[in-house]
Design a protein around this motif. Structure first.
Motif, PDB file in Angstrom:
ATOM      1  N   ALA A  17      -5.272  -9.706  14.495  1.00 49.70           N
ATOM      2  CA  ALA A  17      -4.855  -8.570  14.916  1.00 49.70           C
ATOM      3  C   ALA A  17      -5.299  -8.352  16.502  1.00 49.70           C
ATOM      4  O   ALA A  17      -6.629  -8.518  16.738  1.00 49.70           O
ATOM      5  N   VAL A  18      -4.544  -8.394  17.462  1.00 48.72           N
ATOM      6  CA  VAL A  18      -4.892  -8.024  18.936  1.00 48.72           C
ATOM      7  C   VAL A  18      -3.997  -7.353  19.316  1.00 48.72           C
ATOM      8  O   VAL A  18      -2.747  -7.303  19.244  1.00 48.72           O
ATOM      9  N   ALA A  19      -4.179  -6.015  20.088  1.00 48.21           N
ATOM     10  CA  ALA A  19      -3.362  -5.140  20.918  1.00 48.21           C
ATOM     11  C   ALA A  19      -2.736  -6.077  21.864  1.00 48.21           C
ATOM     12  O   ALA A  19      -3.122  -7.033  22.597  1.00 48.21           O
ATOM     13  N   ALA A  66      -3.789  -8.222   8.347  1.00 46.46           N
ATOM     14  CA  ALA A  66      -4.514  -9.345   9.320  1.00 46.46           C
ATOM     15  C   ALA A  66      -6.003  -8.979   8.693  1.00 46.46           C
ATOM     16  O   ALA A  66      -6.452  -7.900   8.495  1.00 46.46           O
ATOM     17  N   GLU A  67      -6.364  -9.969   8.494  1.00 45.96           N
ATOM     18  CA  GLU A  67      -7.924 -10.222   7.775  1.00 45.96           C
ATOM     19  C   GLU A  67      -8.954  -9.667   8.672  1.00 45.96           C
ATOM     20  O   GLU A  67     -10.085  -9.198   8.522  1.00 45.96           O
ATOM     21  N   GLN A  87      -2.660   0.218  16.307  1.00 44.33           N
ATOM     22  CA  GLN A  87      -1.816  -0.383  15.515  1.00 44.33           C
ATOM     23  C   GLN A  87      -2.543  -1.729  15.267  1.00 44.33           C
ATOM     24  O   GLN A  87      -2.386  -2.038  14.000  1.00 44.33           O
ATOM     25  N   ALA A  88      -3.159  -2.350  16.135  1.00 43.38           N
ATOM     26  CA  ALA A  88      -4.012  -3.404  15.789  1.00 43.38           C
ATOM     27  C   ALA A  88      -5.150  -3.219  14.592  1.00 43.38           C
ATOM     28  O   ALA A  88      -5.134  -3.860  13.598  1.00 43.38           O
ATOM     29  N   LEU A  89      -5.614  -2.017  14.646  1.00 46.62           N
ATOM     30  CA  LEU A  89      -6.655  -1.322  13.716  1.00 46.62           C
ATOM     31  C   LEU A  89      -5.778  -1.388  12.468  1.00 46.62           C
ATOM     32  O   LEU A  89      -6.469  -1.523  11.188  1.00 46.62           O
ATOM     33  N   GLN A  90      -4.715  -0.610  12.447  1.00 45.99           N
ATOM     34  CA  GLN A  90      -3.808  -0.493  11.071  1.00 45.99           C
ATOM     35  C   GLN A  90      -3.411  -1.780  10.670  1.00 45.99           C
ATOM     36  O   GLN A  90      -3.366  -1.833   9.260  1.00 45.99           O
TER      37      GLN A  90
END
Length: 247
Positions: free
Chosen positions: A130-132, A178-179, A168-171
């Motif tokens: 995950a990346v913003a 996302a792992e 949202q990336a953290l979510q």
């Protein structure tokens, strides 16, 4: 008939109380700064009685809203470009820009030991990262810089899931979509060391987060006071608690 009389001084105090209600400040704040902003808001209210209504989001998106007339009185960005741009384009007040925090990007995973994050990324043994959105979120841009520095941009490109902002990336990570992923240290500062890899500072451009008083807040003493609070000892202590540097 009973009559009640107020002493002159008391009457004046009552009038002052009625004529000076608590103010509410509208603040646009970068999503990475959500937790410290909420704590700062509570501390500011406890000290002044004034409240802060926060709108959190990606810095680029917030700036677009500001430029389109959103009545934000204070803008706390995740970079040093857009507050300066706000002044240049007439949305910010000249002379009010300052750096309120210097952020740190980390690789976070609740399920993978990322003590050696570089090795984990190079192993490429994960399904999603995950990346913003790097176009609007400075922490997303920093994450992509890290991948580029490690020579992994093309290798992991197909595995990247892009969040609208850093929240949202953290979510995505915490929901299992996302792992692992790149987030702000402030979001996971209380997590175990094995879940957080603090990326070496030389692997991405410094994330200098600037604030500015907007033209909408130019005439609001409460908005000015909130920015001053961020720069005082109490405000700086709260910001540092979440892993940011203050200057």
């Amino acid at each position: 008939m009973r009559r009640t009389f107020l002493l002159p001084g008391l009457a004046l105090a009552v009038l002052m109380t009625v004529s000076a209600p608590a103010a509410e400040i509208s603040a646009a704040v970068a999503a990475n700064f959500t937790k410290p902003a909420e704590e700062l808001g509570k501390a500011f209210t406890a000290r002044t009685g004034d409240t802060v209504a926060f709108s959190f989001g990606a810095t680029g998106q917030l700036y677009t809203q500001l430029s389109q007339g959103a009545p934000f009185e204070v803008f706390l960005a995740a970079d040093d470009k857009r507050p300066a741009l706000a002044v240049q384009e007439g949305f910010g007040v000249a002379g009010t820009v300052f750096t309120y925090a210097v952020g740190k990007v980390v690789l976070y995973s609740p399920t993978i030991d990322v003590t050696d994050g570089a090795a984990v990324l190079k192993a490429n043994a994960f399904q999603h990262l995950a990346v913003a959105d790097p176009r609007t979120a400075p922490y997303g841009a920093a994450g992509m810089q890290v991948l580029d520095r490690l020579g992994l941009t093309e290798t992991v490109a197909a595995r990247i899931v892009t969040g609208e902002n850093i929240s949202q990336a953290l979510q995505f990570i915490e929901s299992g979509n996302a792992e692992l992923g790149f987030v702000a240290l402030s979001q996971v500062v209380d997590k175990p060391a094995t879940q957080v890899w603090r990326v070496p500072a030389e692997d991405y451009a410094p994330i200098r987060q600037d604030a500015v008083l907007t033209t909408a807040g130019a005439g609001d003493p409460a908005a000015k006071a909130f920015l001053q609070f961020l720069q005082g000892d109490e405000g700086r202590a709260i910001i540092e608690k979440y892993g940011y540097e203050v200057r």
